[in-house]
Design a protein around this motif. Structure first.
Motif, mmCIF file in Angstrom:
data_model
loop_
_atom_site.group_PDB
_atom_site.id
_atom_site.type_symbol
_atom_site.label_atom_id
_atom_site.label_comp_id
_atom_site.label_asym_id
_atom_site.label_seq_id
_atom_site.Cartn_x
_atom_site.Cartn_y
_atom_site.Cartn_z
ATOM 1 N N ALA A 21 0.798 -1.226 0.000
ATOM 2 C CA ALA A 21 0.000 0.000 0.000
ATOM 3 C C ALA A 21 0.831 1.277 0.000
ATOM 4 C CB ALA A 21 -0.930 0.000 1.212
ATOM 5 N N LEU A 22 2.147 1.161 0.062
ATOM 6 C CA LEU A 22 2.973 2.363 0.089
ATOM 7 C C LEU A 22 2.726 3.208 -1.160
ATOM 8 C CD1 LEU A 22 6.436 1.048 1.357
ATOM 9 C CD2 LEU A 22 4.879 2.585 2.577
ATOM 10 N N PRO A 23 2.483 4.497 -0.987
ATOM 11 C CA PRO A 23 2.298 5.356 -2.161
ATOM 12 C C PRO A 23 3.648 5.698 -2.784
ATOM 13 C CG PRO A 23 2.129 6.671 -0.165
ATOM 14 C CD PRO A 23 2.296 5.239 0.280
ATOM 15 N N ASP A 24 3.655 5.865 -4.095
ATOM 16 C CA ASP A 24 4.846 6.332 -4.820
ATOM 17 C C ASP A 24 6.076 5.494 -4.495
ATOM 18 O OD1 ASP A 24 6.245 7.897 -6.597
ATOM 19 O OD2 ASP A 24 6.646 9.490 -5.161
ATOM 20 N N LYS A 25 5.921 4.172 -4.593
ATOM 21 C CA LYS A 25 7.062 3.306 -4.292
ATOM 22 C C LYS A 25 8.234 3.549 -5.238
ATOM 23 C CE LYS A 25 4.606 -0.538 -4.063
ATOM 24 N NZ LYS A 25 4.282 -1.987 -3.934
ATOM 25 N N ILE A 30 15.100 3.239 -0.722
ATOM 26 C CA ILE A 30 15.455 2.081 0.085
ATOM 27 C C ILE A 30 16.959 2.148 0.302
ATOM 28 C CG2 ILE A 30 15.489 -0.414 0.277
ATOM 29 C CD1 ILE A 30 12.685 0.749 0.352
ATOM 30 N N VAL A 31 17.364 2.195 1.562
ATOM 31 C CA VAL A 31 18.760 2.422 1.909
ATOM 32 C C VAL A 31 19.350 1.154 2.518
ATOM 33 C CG1 VAL A 31 20.380 3.874 3.173
ATOM 34 C CG2 VAL A 31 18.203 4.846 2.364
ATOM 35 N N GLN A 32 20.434 0.682 1.927
ATOM 36 C CA GLN A 32 21.114 -0.506 2.427
ATOM 37 C C GLN A 32 22.468 -0.140 3.025
ATOM 38 O OE1 GLN A 32 20.559 -4.345 2.353
ATOM 39 N NE2 GLN A 32 21.956 -3.591 3.927
ATOM 40 N N PRO A 33 22.602 -0.142 4.365
ATOM 41 C CA PRO A 33 23.941 0.015 4.944
ATOM 42 C C PRO A 33 24.766 -1.246 4.663
ATOM 43 C CG PRO A 33 22.195 0.427 6.567
ATOM 44 C CD PRO A 33 21.559 -0.240 5.396
ATOM 45 N N VAL A 34 25.987 -1.032 4.205
ATOM 46 C CA VAL A 34 26.880 -2.157 3.902
ATOM 47 C C VAL A 34 28.152 -1.982 4.727
ATOM 48 C CG1 VAL A 34 28.066 -3.450 2.099
ATOM 49 C CG2 VAL A 34 25.967 -2.197 1.546
ATOM 50 N N TYR A 110 12.941 -4.683 -6.520
ATOM 51 C CA TYR A 110 12.372 -4.278 -7.808
ATOM 52 C C TYR A 110 11.013 -4.950 -8.030
ATOM 53 C CZ TYR A 110 12.068 -3.109 -12.747
ATOM 54 O OH TYR A 110 11.645 -2.624 -13.962
ATOM 55 N N ARG A 111 10.941 -6.238 -7.704
ATOM 56 C CA ARG A 111 9.667 -6.954 -7.864
ATOM 57 C C ARG A 111 8.578 -6.341 -6.996
ATOM 58 N NH1 ARG A 111 13.129 -11.511 -8.045
ATOM 59 N NH2 ARG A 111 12.834 -11.922 -5.812
ATOM 60 N N ALA A 112 8.952 -5.748 -5.876
ATOM 61 C CA ALA A 112 7.983 -5.118 -4.973
ATOM 62 C C ALA A 112 7.597 -3.714 -5.419
ATOM 63 C CB ALA A 112 8.545 -5.073 -3.556
ATOM 64 N N GLY A 113 8.260 -3.200 -6.461
ATOM 65 C CA GLY A 113 7.872 -1.905 -7.010
ATOM 66 C C GLY A 113 8.802 -0.757 -6.703
ATOM 67 N N PHE A 114 9.910 -1.007 -5.992
ATOM 68 C CA PHE A 114 10.823 0.071 -5.638
ATOM 69 C C PHE A 114 11.809 0.322 -6.779
ATOM 70 C CE2 PHE A 114 9.403 -1.822 -1.642
ATOM 71 C CZ PHE A 114 8.888 -0.703 -1.013
ATOM 72 N N ARG A 115 12.187 1.600 -6.945
ATOM 73 C CA ARG A 115 13.026 1.965 -8.085
ATOM 74 C C ARG A 115 14.219 2.839 -7.682
ATOM 75 N NH1 ARG A 115 10.416 -1.631 -9.459
ATOM 76 N NH2 ARG A 115 9.114 -1.879 -11.333
ATOM 77 N N TYR A 259 15.955 11.789 -3.598
ATOM 78 C CA TYR A 259 14.494 11.801 -3.689
ATOM 79 C C TYR A 259 14.023 12.711 -4.822
ATOM 80 C CZ TYR A 259 9.658 12.891 -2.437
ATOM 81 O OH TYR A 259 8.300 13.096 -2.469
ATOM 82 N N ARG A 260 14.682 13.855 -4.979
ATOM 83 C CA ARG A 260 14.282 14.794 -6.032
ATOM 84 C C ARG A 260 14.773 14.381 -7.421
ATOM 85 N NH1 ARG A 260 16.119 18.541 -2.095
ATOM 86 N NH2 ARG A 260 18.006 18.875 -3.350
ATOM 87 N N PHE A 261 15.791 13.526 -7.467
ATOM 88 C CA PHE A 261 16.381 13.138 -8.752
ATOM 89 C C PHE A 261 15.385 12.307 -9.554
ATOM 90 C CE2 PHE A 261 19.219 10.203 -11.217
ATOM 91 C CZ PHE A 261 19.710 11.167 -12.086
ATOM 92 N N GLU A 262 15.108 12.740 -10.757
ATOM 93 C CA GLU A 262 14.080 12.098 -11.578
ATOM 94 C C GLU A 262 14.642 11.137 -12.614
ATOM 95 O OE1 GLU A 262 11.745 15.254 -13.203
ATOM 96 O OE2 GLU A 262 10.857 15.797 -11.259
ATOM 97 N N GLY A 263 15.920 10.909 -12.594
ATOM 98 C CA GLY A 263 16.515 10.004 -13.567
ATOM 99 C C GLY A 263 17.062 10.759 -14.758
#
Length: 280
Positions: A21-25, A30-34, A110-115, A259-263
């Motif tokens: 249900a997250l809007p605008d996925k 999504i941040v991955q600390p490594v 990606y399968r969950a809709g995050f980009r 967040y503001r970067f549109e690609g």
């Protein structure tokens, strides 16, 4: 379980209906600390890189505008640390294994809709692996943006806090990392064991360096008897708190910009359906 990360921004605390249900996925970060589990001299615990990347991400998310959708994944504790295998306790993944873990994690997102995936790496021995992962994912998914970044790459004032010489030369378990660990988990730092080890590796006019534009490959056995390079004896929790605040503030700015970067306009144009008007 969320450690330094704000509970409301810790991805594993979501249920699958919440994720669905997250809007605008597509524009949710999504941040991955490594990090890594590797030796950091006789005075610091093995967890340094994972602890610092996770703490910086967590503090940055605390500072981030609540209107910016961003969630942190659990830290990836293990990394490619074979340059430290000459010292007991280091646990290292191969570049191939680390690449596979990151690729498959990204494919699931990606399968969950995050980009938008941000890799915040705290270990200096693996930026190249993360960069290759990001490029391969970009090739596989034309609408996925991956940001392979180093925790110390965001704007900060660390040099002014520890001094130019230590900032340049203290590449492992020196003043910077020791001060940060004194601020984060002082009970795990043995300052009585802290060392100052600054090997002279190149002539003053040398074009070569350890991590610059013209690097020489090395393992820690080549550089240090203690496993540390830098001056840990001058570290303090006060400096560590200032370092963390500075780096976290820089990361909050980075997250806002991502967040503001549109690609890339050209790649978006290539994805337009044939005959569609631009932007539709």
């Amino acid at each position: 379980m969320h450690s330094y990360i704000p509970a409301e921004r810790f991805f594993p605390y979501l249920s699958w209906p919440h994720v669905a249900a997250l809007p605008d996925k597509a524009n949710t970060l999504i941040v991955q600390p490594v990090g890594a589990i590797e030796q950091h001299g006789p005075h610091l615990p093995l967890i340094v890189d994972a602890a610092i990347s996770t703490a910086v991400v967590g503090q940055a998310l605390h500072l981030l505008d609540a209107a910016v959708p961003a969630y942190a994944l659990p830290p990836l504790y293990y990394g490619k640390s074979n340059e430290h295998e000459g010292f007991p306790g280091t646990i290292s993944l191969s570049a191939k294994t680390l690449r596979s873990v990151l690729i498959e994690m990204a494919q699931s997102l990606y399968r969950a809709g995050f980009r938008k995936l941000v890799l915040v790496n705290g270990h200096g021995g693996q930026p190249q692996v993360l960069e290759l992962v990001a490029r391969d994912l970009r090739h596989q998914f034309a609408d996925l943006l991956v940001f392979p970044m180093f925790v110390w790459g965001a704007p900060h004032d660390v040099e002014s806090i520890v001094g130019a010489d230590e900032y340049e030369q203290g590449i492992h378990a020196g003043d910077v990392e020791t001060s940060v660990m004194l601020a984060l988990m002082p009970e795990q730092v043995e300052m009585a064991m802290a060392v100052r080890e600054l090997p002279v590796l190149f002539a003053p006019d040398s074009l070569l360096s350890l991590e610059g534009q013209l690097p020489v490959s090395w393992t820690m056995d080549d550089l240090s008897e203690s496993g540390a390079v830098g001056d840990a004896t001058v570290a303090s929790a006060e400096k560590g708190s200032r370092i963390l605040a500075s780096v976290a503030a820089g990361w909050a700015r980075v997250f806002e910009e991502i967040y503001r970067f549109e690609g890339f306009a050209l790649s978006q144009k290539r994805r337009e359906p044939e005959g569609a008007e631009p932007g539709l």
